[in-house]
Design a protein around this motif. Structure first.
Motif, PDB file in Angstrom:
ATOM      1  N   LEU A  60       0.830  -1.212   0.000  1.00  0.00           N
ATOM      2  CA  LEU A  60       0.000   0.000   0.000  1.00  0.00           C
ATOM      3  C   LEU A  60       0.859   1.254   0.000  1.00  0.00           C
ATOM      4  O   LEU A  60       0.507   2.257  -0.623  1.00  0.00           O
ATOM      5  N   ILE A 103      -6.741   4.635   7.363  1.00  0.00           N
ATOM      6  CA  ILE A 103      -8.131   4.152   7.413  1.00  0.00           C
ATOM      7  C   ILE A 103      -8.389   3.174   6.270  1.00  0.00           C
ATOM      8  O   ILE A 103      -8.982   2.106   6.471  1.00  0.00           O
ATOM      9  N   ALA A 104      -7.913   3.524   5.060  1.00  0.00           N
ATOM     10  CA  ALA A 104      -8.116   2.634   3.912  1.00  0.00           C
ATOM     11  C   ALA A 104      -7.528   1.259   4.187  1.00  0.00           C
ATOM     12  O   ALA A 104      -8.158   0.233   3.923  1.00  0.00           O
ATOM     13  N   ALA A 105      -6.304   1.231   4.750  1.00  0.00           N
ATOM     14  CA  ALA A 105      -5.634  -0.050   5.013  1.00  0.00           C
ATOM     15  C   ALA A 105      -6.313  -0.798   6.161  1.00  0.00           C
ATOM     16  O   ALA A 105      -6.506  -2.011   6.094  1.00  0.00           O
ATOM     17  N   THR A 127      -9.410  -0.623   7.104  1.00  0.00           N
ATOM     18  CA  THR A 127     -10.683  -1.169   6.634  1.00  0.00           C
ATOM     19  C   THR A 127     -10.439  -2.523   5.971  1.00  0.00           C
ATOM     20  O   THR A 127     -11.163  -3.479   6.204  1.00  0.00           O
ATOM     21  N   LEU A 128      -9.366  -2.586   5.158  1.00  0.00           N
ATOM     22  CA  LEU A 128      -9.046  -3.837   4.459  1.00  0.00           C
ATOM     23  C   LEU A 128      -8.775  -4.977   5.436  1.00  0.00           C
ATOM     24  O   LEU A 128      -9.277  -6.086   5.263  1.00  0.00           O
ATOM     25  N   MET A 170     -11.975  -6.010   7.600  1.00  0.00           N
ATOM     26  CA  MET A 170     -13.099  -6.589   6.883  1.00  0.00           C
ATOM     27  C   MET A 170     -13.241  -8.110   7.086  1.00  0.00           C
ATOM     28  O   MET A 170     -14.351  -8.572   7.380  1.00  0.00           O
ATOM     29  N   ILE A 199      -9.215  -3.826  16.741  1.00  0.00           N
ATOM     30  CA  ILE A 199      -8.087  -4.199  15.874  1.00  0.00           C
ATOM     31  C   ILE A 199      -7.385  -2.943  15.360  1.00  0.00           C
ATOM     32  O   ILE A 199      -6.167  -2.821  15.429  1.00  0.00           O
ATOM     33  N   TYR A 249     -13.286  -3.506  -3.273  1.00  0.00           N
ATOM     34  CA  TYR A 249     -12.386  -2.910  -2.282  1.00  0.00           C
ATOM     35  C   TYR A 249     -11.128  -3.766  -2.136  1.00  0.00           C
ATOM     36  O   TYR A 249     -10.005  -3.252  -2.109  1.00  0.00           O
ATOM     37  N   ALA A 250     -11.341  -5.084  -2.056  1.00  0.00           N
ATOM     38  CA  ALA A 250     -10.190  -5.981  -1.903  1.00  0.00           C
ATOM     39  C   ALA A 250      -9.322  -5.968  -3.162  1.00  0.00           C
ATOM     40  O   ALA A 250      -8.096  -6.067  -3.081  1.00  0.00           O
ATOM     41  N   LEU A 262      -7.425  -2.455  -3.046  1.00  0.00           N
ATOM     42  CA  LEU A 262      -6.466  -2.263  -1.961  1.00  0.00           C
ATOM     43  C   LEU A 262      -5.617  -3.477  -1.641  1.00  0.00           C
ATOM     44  O   LEU A 262      -4.775  -3.424  -0.761  1.00  0.00           O
ATOM     45  N   PRO A 297      -2.248  -3.382  -5.242  1.00  0.00           N
ATOM     46  CA  PRO A 297      -0.975  -3.113  -4.566  1.00  0.00           C
ATOM     47  C   PRO A 297       0.011  -4.261  -4.666  1.00  0.00           C
ATOM     48  O   PRO A 297       1.208  -4.045  -4.846  1.00  0.00           O
ATOM     49  N   TRP A 311      -6.270  -9.760  22.078  1.00  0.00           N
ATOM     50  CA  TRP A 311      -6.836  -8.484  21.660  1.00  0.00           C
ATOM     51  C   TRP A 311      -6.249  -7.293  22.401  1.00  0.00           C
ATOM     52  O   TRP A 311      -6.679  -6.172  22.204  1.00  0.00           O
TER      53      TRP A 311
END
Lengths: 267, 288
Positions: free
Chosen positions: A113, A131-133, A135-136, A139, A194, B24-25, B28, B32, B117
């Protein structure tokens, strides 16, 4: 006593050893993180209030964690609902691909990234790149939790609502959504946890404003700041245990609403 | 993909729902990774990227002594972590699945996942406190009179990295094995014992083979991410415990040599993938 039970208890001690040591050193009135202890003190907690750079970092991290949790959960709802209700060509490969960040080393995600954001797109690094990373990587966890919530919902309930005159969206909103709300809350809390704790991706992708873990990483290099790190850690552990207990409560309620037996665990 | 006309309404609904997360996957993750592969065949001189195709980065990564050492060590440490973690985790998964009352199983799993966690950085740092020269282990052992002077083989080397990572990845190993054990039909075990097998032979001939899918899952889910860990080797590894992630970080953020860093990242991924595939293949053959 069953030898396996003794082993299990020893294993739990191994798992909890670091966490149990945190408050011991956080309340220790000594500069050095080692035994013997020097006496009780709360001055390290007081010191946290004086670190304004830390406050900025915490603010950043909270903003990033809230956004990532919301985005990851919205995307997770789409994937979990699609997986539970529909069949389409290449369903298996597509869903496994979405789950891939779960097993990929985080440093790979981070450097690839970094290349795309900086070298290919020419974007500056900011909270949005993190944030973009995040979110990935959140998910897949979100989907894993929501699969439990959407999994065994009876499709005939929504069909009944549509037969009674609801639109497809209306049936989803009035019938399915209330049943999966606990799963959604649980997914939001886990994704938040996370993101708040993630270090390596934030380390590569943060611009001028570090996140909390990146700031802690900097503190770890200065022996004088270590006791304050212990105090901060104590607060974080307490908070995340509270969040997890709430998340677990909602996850179980979700399972109970969906009429499922608990199979345990988040993963 | 099949033509739009050929898709049923159900397929269309599914695809339109999954489109957003999947896109999205792709954007991102797939792109990449494509970019990093491309970069590894280019070169960089401070800030200018030379886009002529070249294998120089791979030549340097595979030829340079330091890169080879780090890659080899990362693989060995990741393998050791995997073996230690899975072997330690199996009895726990077995205990929770076979010896804990059904109503208490989820509380045990919850207890096992909680430490996972909580702040990763601080947890790793505390292992330094536990394993250090004046650390908890040494003070404890000296207090008990078991050793006279602090032992040093447990900090700033590969052992420390293995212990710390085995701790960090424990729930990743326990959960898949637990799920596999839960699926085993208990009547099979009774049948085996009714037919005269001892409990131990039943375990090795019935329980373990049926639990293998979980063990394989646990192995992969621990092994693959471990190879790229940065925090643990940096904090507790010392010079002899440094792994490839440190070098990748150095190339990217300090030496401004992204292409070489990219090549190292890809080689690390390629080694993990090759070993994982070999492991899966061996398992299929052996289980048959």
């Amino acid at each position: 006593m069953n030898p396996l039970r003794i082993y299990a208890i020893a294993y739990l001690i191994f798992l909890y050893a670091p966490i149990l040591l945190l408050p011991v050193f956080a309340f220790n009135d000594g500069q050095i993180i080692a035994f013997p202890l020097q006496g009780f003190s709360t001055r390290w907690f007081a010191e946290l209030w004086t670190l304004s750079a830390l406050h900025d970092a915490v603010g950043n991290s909270l903003m990033i964690a809230v956004c990532s949790a919301i985005f990851a959960t919205v995307l997770g709802i789409c994937a979990a609902r699609a997986g539970a209700r529909h069949k389409w060509p290449l369903k298996g490969p597509m869903l496994s691909f979405i789950m891939l960040p779960l097993v990929l080393p985080e440093i790979i995600v981070a450097v690839s990234l970094l290349i795309v954001f900086v070298q290919v797109l020419g974007l500056g690094l900011s909270n949005w790149t993190i944030i973009a990373a995040h979110t990935l990587i959140c998910m897949p966890f979100s989907i894993a939790i929501l699969n439990g919530a959407f999994g065994n919902l009876d499709p005939s309930m929504e069909e009944a609502a549509m037969d009674l005159g609801e639109t497809r969206w209306g049936a989803f909103r009035k019938v399915t959504l209330p049943l999966v709300v606990p799963g959604i809350i649980s997914s939001l809390l886990i994704s938040f946890t996370i993101s708040l704790d993630e270090f390596i991706i934030a380390f590569f992708l943060s611009g001028a404003n570090p996140t909390m873990p990146v700031y802690i990483w900097g503190m770890l290099r200065f022996p004088a700041q270590l006791p304050a790190v212990m105090a901060l850690g104590t607060i974080l552990v307490t908070l995340s245990i509270c969040l997890l207990v709430i998340a677990e409560y909602f996850r179980r309620r979700g399972l109970a609403r969906a009429g499922l037996k608990d199979t345990g665990g988040f993963l | 993909m099949a033509g739009e006309q050929g898709l049923s309404a159900d397929s269309k609904a599914g695809l339109s729902l999954v489109a957003a997360p999947f896109a999205y996957a792709i954007v991102l993750l797939a792109l990449p990774i494509g970019a990093i592969i491309l970069f590894s065949f280019w070169t960089q001189d401070f800030i200018t990227i030379d886009t002529t195709f070249t294998l120089d980065n791979y030549r340097e990564a595979l030829g340079g002594q330091i890169y080879r050492t780090l890659l080899g060590r990362s693989v060995i440490i990741a393998l050791s972590v995997t073996v230690v973690t899975v072997v330690l985790a199996f009895p726990i998964a077995y205990f929770v699945s076979f010896h804990v009352k059904p109503s208490q199983k989820s509380i045990w799993l919850f207890l096992i996942t909680i430490p996972f966690w909580t702040s990763y950085l601080i947890r790793v740092f505390l292992w330094k406190v536990i394993l250090g020269f004046n650390g908890v282990v040494n003070s404890g052992l000296m207090g008990l009179g078991i050793i006279d002077e602090p032992v040093t083989f447990i900090l700033y080397n590969a052992n420390a990295v293995v212990i710390t990572l085995a701790h960090a990845f424990a729930p990743f190993a326990i959960l898949p094995i637990f799920v596999a054990l839960e699926k085993i039909d208990r009547s099979l075990l009774e049948a085996s014992q009714d037919l005269g097998e001892t409990r131990i032979r039943t375990f090795f001939r019935v329980t373990l083979p049926l639990a293998m899918p979980g063990v394989v899952g646990a192995t992969l889910i621990v092994f693959i991410p471990t190879i790229g860990d940065y925090v643990t080797p940096e904090l507790v590894g010392g010079p002899s415990g440094t792994m490839i992630a440190t070098m990748i970080q150095t190339q990217f953020l300090r030496l401004n040599n992204a292409p070489l860093g990219a090549a190292l990242a890809i080689l690390a991924m390629a080694s993990v993938t090759a070993i994982s595939l070999a492991f899966i293949w061996l398992n299929r053959r052996w289980l048959r």
